[in-house]
Scaffold this active site. Structure first.
Site, PDB file in Angstrom:
ATOM      1  N   THR A  58       0.773  -1.282   0.002  1.00 51.47           N
ATOM      2  CA  THR A  58       0.073   0.234   0.018  1.00 51.47           C
ATOM      3  C   THR A  58       0.828   1.248  -0.030  1.00 51.47           C
ATOM      4  O   THR A  58       0.485   2.335  -0.472  1.00 51.47           O
ATOM      5  CB  THR A  58      -0.842  -0.182   1.101  1.00 51.47           C
ATOM      6  OG1 THR A  58      -1.843  -1.100   1.146  1.00 51.47           O
ATOM      7  CG2 THR A  58      -1.718   1.077   1.635  1.00 51.47           C
ATOM      8  N   SER A  60       1.486  -7.578  -0.905  1.00 41.31           N
ATOM      9  CA  SER A  60       2.215  -8.697  -0.097  1.00 41.31           C
ATOM     10  C   SER A  60       1.564  -9.556  -0.072  1.00 41.31           C
ATOM     11  O   SER A  60       1.999 -10.918   0.841  1.00 41.31           O
ATOM     12  CB  SER A  60       2.822  -8.014   1.055  1.00 41.31           C
ATOM     13  OG  SER A  60       2.015  -7.994   2.240  1.00 41.31           O
ATOM     14  N   THR A 105       1.735  -4.482   4.248  1.00 37.70           N
ATOM     15  CA  THR A 105       1.685  -4.771   5.932  1.00 37.70           C
ATOM     16  C   THR A 105       1.216  -6.075   5.981  1.00 37.70           C
ATOM     17  O   THR A 105       1.483  -6.555   6.943  1.00 37.70           O
ATOM     18  CB  THR A 105       0.427  -3.680   6.408  1.00 37.70           C
ATOM     19  OG1 THR A 105      -0.712  -3.795   5.561  1.00 37.70           O
ATOM     20  CG2 THR A 105       1.008  -2.228   6.266  1.00 37.70           C
ATOM     21  N   ASP A 106       0.617  -6.726   5.040  1.00 39.33           N
ATOM     22  CA  ASP A 106      -0.258  -7.914   5.184  1.00 39.33           C
ATOM     23  C   ASP A 106       0.626  -9.075   5.380  1.00 39.33           C
ATOM     24  O   ASP A 106       0.360  -9.964   6.135  1.00 39.33           O
ATOM     25  CB  ASP A 106      -1.016  -8.466   3.857  1.00 39.33           C
ATOM     26  CG  ASP A 106      -2.169  -7.384   4.015  1.00 39.33           C
ATOM     27  OD1 ASP A 106      -2.606  -6.970   5.043  1.00 39.33           O
ATOM     28  OD2 ASP A 106      -3.023  -7.474   2.923  1.00 39.33           O
TER      29      ASP A 106
END
Ligand code: SIN
Length: 323
Positions: free
Chosen positions: A16, A62, A95-96
């Site tokens: 993101t 990700s 972030t995932d």
């Protein structure tokens, strides 16, 4: 390139932080992994005594992280970390699965220089994007005297690779190190540190070679224990005929995301026992975010102390891969 300046190399992998939306007020309907890393750095102040280099290693959301991207990231980290003029690395990441990449890099590289993963919860095009500040904070950590090891930097927090976990689906401060606590904070470009940096260890060269040359990771699945569980899930995962039907490699390991202290529904327990008897490695973790499991003598399924299910899975995959 100026003589005398130390280099911080920023490796872009997507997320993101590199996402774009049609409107600056839209932080929901956007596409991750669109902006090149060099654009993310444009206009950002450079830490004193340093110069920035950047390299686009990947451009992915990700959630789709895979072995090929990890291998490329590892190769570029190895390359840059070996250069005497390089002070540290920053990796922009989604972030995932940031916590998985952080754990993997620390486990196999355990670098003496800082490798700082950073990210954002809002796309780069948002009016109130959090990426630029996170990137600035990550550069400050990479430039910090004495910093070492793989860490995550987000919302002003510095978190360790074993503990960092995404705990919120939309908040800007989306990560936690749980009861282990943060390593420190970045405030106005200054580092306040309360815990040690991740320690360098003897490089696991044979494991690293095995990982870099692997064509696939050993197949390890995660099973969540919950009320009214059904054994068929585990039996199907462990069944070689099912794997063959889907063109998947046979199952080598199962990580149990157990209830509470790593307990398991009796239905699943029987199936896990069958899987273990058939040669599948079973490792126990907990679905609780906090509360490190302790091993007990005679444990039927060994525990993965202090590791979340996704990290226990990586630990088991690396163990199975090790020559
Ligand atoms: C991703 O993980 O690549 C997308 C989500 C995010 O970065 O927050």
């Amino acid at each position: 390139m100026q003589v005398g300046l130390e280099k911080i190399v920023v490796l872009g992998s997507g997320g993101t932080i590199a996402g774009t939306a049609a409107s600056a007020t839209d932080s929901r309907d956007y596409r991750a992994a669109q902006k090149p890393v060099v654009d993310l750095l444009a206009g950002l102040p450079v830490p004193a005594g340093c110069e920035l280099l950047s390299e686009q290693v990947a451009q992915i959301d990700s959630k789709d992280m895979d072995l090929a991207v990890w291998q490329k990231l590892l190769q570029r980290c190895l390359h840059w970390l070996a250069q005497p003029g390089v002070r540290g690395l920053v990796i922009t990441h989604g972030t995932d699965t940031l916590e998985e990449t952080a754990y993997l890099l620390q486990t196999v590289l355990a670098p003496r220089k800082p490798v700082v993963l950073t990210c954002a919860m809002r796309p780069a095009t948002a009016l109130d994007a959090d990426g630029p500040q996170n990137l600035l904070d990550a550069l400050a950590v990479a430039a910090c005297e004495g910093a070492q090891g793989v860490v995550a930097v987000s919302a002003g927090r510095i978190l360790g690779p074993q503990d960092v976990q995404k705990v919120h689906s939309w908040r800007l401060d989306a990560f936690s190190a749980g009861e282990a606590g943060d390593i420190g904070r970045v405030r106005h470009g200054r580092i306040e540190r309360w815990r040690d940096w991740p320690q360098p260890v003897v490089p696991q060269e044979t494991l690293l070679e095995a990982l870099l040359s692997a064509v696939a990771l050993p197949r390890v699945e995660i099973v969540l224990s919950h009320a009214a569980a059904c054994a068929a899930t585990v039996d199907a995962l462990a069944d070689p005929a099912v794997a063959e039907r889907y063109g998947a490699p046979p199952l080598q390991g199962l990580v149990l995301a157990g209830t509470g202290g790593g307990t398991v529904h009796r239905e699943l327990e029987a199936a896990l026992r069958r899987a273990q008897a058939a040669g599948v490695r079973v490792l126990r973790s907990t679905r609780c975010a906090d509360g490190m499991l302790q091993s007990r003598p005679g444990d039927e399924f060994p525990v993965a102390p202090g590791l979340s299910p996704v990290k226990a899975r990586l630990a088991l995959m690396l163990e199975l891969l090790a020559p």
